[in-house]
Design an enzyme around this catalytic site. Structure first.
Site, PDB file in Angstrom:
ATOM      1  N   ASP A  92      14.761  -9.659  24.535  1.00 55.13           N
ATOM      2  CA  ASP A  92      15.454  -8.903  23.469  1.00 55.13           C
ATOM      3  C   ASP A  92      16.931  -9.299  23.520  1.00 55.13           C
ATOM      4  O   ASP A  92      17.785  -8.492  23.887  1.00 55.13           O
ATOM      5  CB  ASP A  92      15.250  -7.399  23.714  1.00 55.13           C
ATOM      6  CG  ASP A  92      15.854  -6.536  22.619  1.00 55.13           C
ATOM      7  OD1 ASP A  92      16.358  -7.088  21.623  1.00 55.13           O
ATOM      8  OD2 ASP A  92      15.822  -5.295  22.768  1.00 55.13           O
ATOM      9  N   GLU A 149      19.867  -8.230  33.179  1.00 57.97           N
ATOM     10  CA  GLU A 149      20.918  -7.777  32.255  1.00 57.97           C
ATOM     11  C   GLU A 149      22.280  -8.226  32.792  1.00 57.97           C
ATOM     12  O   GLU A 149      22.520  -8.172  33.988  1.00 57.97           O
ATOM     13  CB  GLU A 149      20.837  -6.241  32.131  1.00 57.97           C
ATOM     14  CG  GLU A 149      22.039  -5.549  31.564  1.00 57.97           C
ATOM     15  CD  GLU A 149      22.364  -5.887  30.117  1.00 57.97           C
ATOM     16  OE1 GLU A 149      21.460  -5.940  29.275  1.00 57.97           O
ATOM     17  OE2 GLU A 149      23.563  -6.125  29.848  1.00 57.97           O
ATOM     18  N   CYS A 167      17.290  -9.432  16.732  1.00 55.47           N
ATOM     19  CA  CYS A 167      18.069  -8.807  15.650  1.00 55.47           C
ATOM     20  C   CYS A 167      18.682  -9.886  14.755  1.00 55.47           C
ATOM     21  O   CYS A 167      19.525  -9.561  13.923  1.00 55.47           O
ATOM     22  CB  CYS A 167      19.155  -7.904  16.227  1.00 55.47           C
ATOM     23  SG  CYS A 167      20.251  -8.741  17.369  1.00 55.47           S
ATOM     24  N   TYR A 214      17.229  -9.369  29.135  1.00 52.88           N
ATOM     25  CA  TYR A 214      18.250  -8.708  28.308  1.00 52.88           C
ATOM     26  C   TYR A 214      17.886  -7.219  28.208  1.00 52.88           C
ATOM     27  O   TYR A 214      17.699  -6.684  27.115  1.00 52.88           O
ATOM     28  CB  TYR A 214      18.333  -9.324  26.906  1.00 52.88           C
ATOM     29  CG  TYR A 214      18.356 -10.832  26.887  1.00 52.88           C
ATOM     30  CD1 TYR A 214      19.565 -11.515  26.897  1.00 52.88           C
ATOM     31  CD2 TYR A 214      17.165 -11.567  26.850  1.00 52.88           C
ATOM     32  CE1 TYR A 214      19.592 -12.902  26.877  1.00 52.88           C
ATOM     33  CE2 TYR A 214      17.184 -12.955  26.826  1.00 52.88           C
ATOM     34  CZ  TYR A 214      18.400 -13.617  26.840  1.00 52.88           C
ATOM     35  OH  TYR A 214      18.414 -14.977  26.817  1.00 52.88           O
TER      36      TYR A 214
HETATM   37  C1  LIG Z   1      19.821  -6.312  21.922  1.00 51.73           C
HETATM   38  S1  LIG Z   1      20.304  -5.627  23.455  1.00 51.73           S
HETATM   39  C2  LIG Z   1      18.731  -5.140  24.086  1.00 51.73           C
HETATM   40  C3  LIG Z   1      18.740  -4.157  25.219  1.00 51.73           C
HETATM   41  C4  LIG Z   1      17.430  -3.459  25.532  1.00 51.73           C
HETATM   42  N1  LIG Z   1      16.292  -4.331  25.473  1.00 51.73           N
HETATM   43  C5  LIG Z   1      17.233  -2.249  24.649  1.00 51.73           C
HETATM   44  O1  LIG Z   1      16.275  -2.205  23.860  1.00 51.73           O
HETATM   45  O2  LIG Z   1      18.029  -1.299  24.736  1.00 51.73           O
HETATM   46  C6  LIG Z   1      20.729  -7.060  24.330  1.00 51.73           C
HETATM   47  C7  LIG Z   1      21.209  -6.833  25.755  1.00 51.73           C
HETATM   48  O3  LIG Z   1      21.412  -8.129  26.336  1.00 51.73           O
HETATM   49  C8  LIG Z   1      22.555  -8.071  27.172  1.00 51.73           C
HETATM   50  N2  LIG Z   1      22.957  -9.474  27.332  1.00 51.73           N
HETATM   51  C9  LIG Z   1      23.746 -10.224  26.530  1.00 51.73           C
HETATM   52  N3  LIG Z   1      23.768 -11.503  26.963  1.00 51.73           N
HETATM   53  C10 LIG Z   1      22.968 -11.567  28.066  1.00 51.73           C
HETATM   54  C11 LIG Z   1      22.565 -12.615  28.931  1.00 51.73           C
HETATM   55  N4  LIG Z   1      22.982 -13.850  28.768  1.00 51.73           N
HETATM   56  N5  LIG Z   1      21.717 -12.309  29.938  1.00 51.73           N
HETATM   57  C12 LIG Z   1      21.285 -11.030  30.133  1.00 51.73           C
HETATM   58  N6  LIG Z   1      21.642 -10.002  29.338  1.00 51.73           N
HETATM   59  C13 LIG Z   1      22.458 -10.264  28.312  1.00 51.73           C
HETATM   60  C14 LIG Z   1      23.495  -7.143  26.455  1.00 51.73           C
HETATM   61  O4  LIG Z   1      24.442  -6.604  27.348  1.00 51.73           O
HETATM   62  C15 LIG Z   1      22.520  -6.093  25.905  1.00 51.73           C
HETATM   63  O5  LIG Z   1      22.345  -5.057  26.837  1.00 51.73           O
END
Ligand SMILES: C[S@@+](CC[C@H](N)C(=O)[O-])C[C@H]1O[C@@H](n2cnc3c(N)ncnc32)[C@H](O)[C@@H]1O
Length: 459
Positions: free
Chosen positions: A389, A341, A416, A320
């Protein structure tokens, strides 16, 4: 405990309640003749007069009428929209009180949903100046009763838009750009989307602001791709704000509450902006995730790095990964990092960010972690450290299953949402992992949200 099954209150009753804790979103929780009563805007230890508004079998909800005994943590909210806006739920609580509320919440959820007793939850790391910290604002457009354009937060529990001209947690530039856009949209007579009829063009506006770079971007979300006034509007707002490097139209014709659509068109300048975290530089596009509180992000990442305990020889997973921010910090201390991602634009940004920062020990894979990670495992790729994350929904079981299958020695979980975090930790603990420590970080002062970093390792 209550002696009878009879509900002791009815709608309209005015009762005195002692508050002895908090519900998830910071509402006070008390008991009346053993019956649970929720009262918003109350603090732990207060005695309050409340009028009952809702009665269910196991609880009632009341409106605060008067505080009879005041908590030392009570403060007067310094925001004129506090009573209406649903954004900052804790403005009536002083900042030390908020940090203690958040720590207690993490402990309580870990105990109740995870079954964890006696685990180490450190005090929440707060901000020295917890104001104007947000680098991103996202508001809906609407029309008021006189047909004037309004832009702002939703009224608590509704989809009524409260015109918001300034905000205590937004950077001033975000508010100033919003205010100018409101004027221009009104003056140019651009139609505004009505969620009841599905008619009208302007739906949402986002301002993203690079605190370190000084660059800003506007994203105008429209209900349709035809936007004849788009370029003119974009260049007018850009001429007022030299910081504005990008104005993008995002097209979202779907009927629901999802803010962003899949297609973007550049109306002015670049397709994204640049910002820096520490000494690394990142490109941020219209639909990519970027942490909203940059000062606390550096602290959050430092904790994740400390927990990862990298020596330079490890292969690390960053699941993520967004635009690869944490990935690149990890990569400086690891042999190799795999970022996964799901948003295609974010993964493009992540690849560009690796090049921009001259880092070649990162691999970015586009797709859902629950799809990509098992495939990596099947072709023999494993990890000494996994960092996750995820969004509020937490990790899908397939992700956790793969960690167990790969026997990943150390997992750093950045969350979160304490509820899904507790669920996922419980899954891993039942399969041989141990929760070593938990560090909450206040990424969102004055709201009930709490971010948490957890270190887990094989027992
Ligand atoms: C809380 S953010 C964290 C992003 C990064 N670690 C940061 O600190 O900027 C969660 C991320 O997970 C992505 N996301 C959501 N569902 C996902 C999935 N099933 N697999 C991979 N990425 C995903 C979202 O697009 C987002 O960019």
């Amino acid at each position: 405990m209550r002696q009878t099954d009879q509900v002791p209150v009815k709608v309209g009753d005015v009762i005195t309640v002692e508050i002895h804790g908090y519900a998830t979103q910071g509402e006070g929780v008390g008991r009346y003749q053993g019956f649970t009563v929720f009262v918003p805007n109350c603090l732990d230890g207060e005695t309050v007069l409340t009028r009952i508004e809702l009665v269910k079998k196991n609880y009632a909800r009341g409106e605060l009428m008067q505080v009879l005994t005041e908590s030392p943590h009570r403060v007067t909210p310094g925001c004129g929209l506090y009573a209406e806006c649903g954004g900052c739920q804790l403005l009536h609580m002083d900042y030390p009180g908020q940090l203690e509320f958040k720590r207690r919440r993490v402990i309580e959820v870990m105990e109740r949903l995870g079954g964890f007793k006696g685990i180490t939850v450190h005090p929440v790391i707060g901000m020295p100046e917890p104001w104007k910290y947000r680098n991103k604002v996202q508001y809906p457009f609407a029309l008021d009763d006189q047909g004037k354009v309004v832009i702002g937060c939703y009224q608590k529990g509704t989809h009524n838009v409260v015109d918001t001209r300034e905000c205590l947690i937004q950077h001033d530039l975000n508010s100033r750009i919003m205010n100018r856009l409101r004027e221009l949209a009104q003056g140019m007579g651009i139609s505004v989307y009505d969620e009841k009829t599905g008619q009208g063009l302007l739906r949402y506006v986002l301002v993203k602001n690079g605190f370190e770079s000084g660059e800003a971007m506007v994203v105008l979300v429209t209900n349709g791709s035809e936007f004849p006034e788009g370029k003119e509007l974009a260049s007018m707002v850009a001429s007022d704000f030299p910081e504005l490097k990008s104005v993008v139209q995002n097209i979202n014709t779907s009927g629901g509450n999802v803010v962003l659509g899949a297609r973007n068109k550049v109306l002015y300048g670049e397709e994204g902006i640049i910002d820096r975290l520490g000494d690394l530089e990142f490109k941020i596009s219209a639909t990519s995730f970027f942490q909203v509180n940059p000062a606390q992000t550096e602290i959050l990442y430092q904790i994740a790095m400390d927990y990862a305990q990298l020596t330079g020889t490890e292969r690390v997973l960053d699941a993520y990964c967004g635009v690869g921010t944490l990935t690149l910090f990890l990569a400086r201390q690891a042999k190799e990092v795999y970022g996964i991602e799901v948003i295609p634009e974010a993964i493009e940004d992540a690849k560009e960010n690796a090049v921009r920062n001259k880092m070649d020990n990162v691999v970015f894979a586009m797709g859902a972690t629950e799809e990509v990670l098992p495939k990596l495992a099947n072709i023999g790729i494993d990890f000494e450290v996994a960092v996750v994350d995820p969004p509020r929904s937490g990790c899908e079981e397939r992700v956790l299953q793969t960690f167990v299958k790969l026997n990943v020695p150390r997992i750093v979980y950045v969350s979160c949402n304490p509820s899904t975090l507790a669920r996922d930790l419980k899954y891993l603990v039942n399969r041989g992992y141990k929760v070593k420590e938990i560090q909450p970080v206040d990424m969102f002062p004055h709201t009930y949200h709490v971010e948490t970093v957890v270190l887990m390792s094989k027992k």
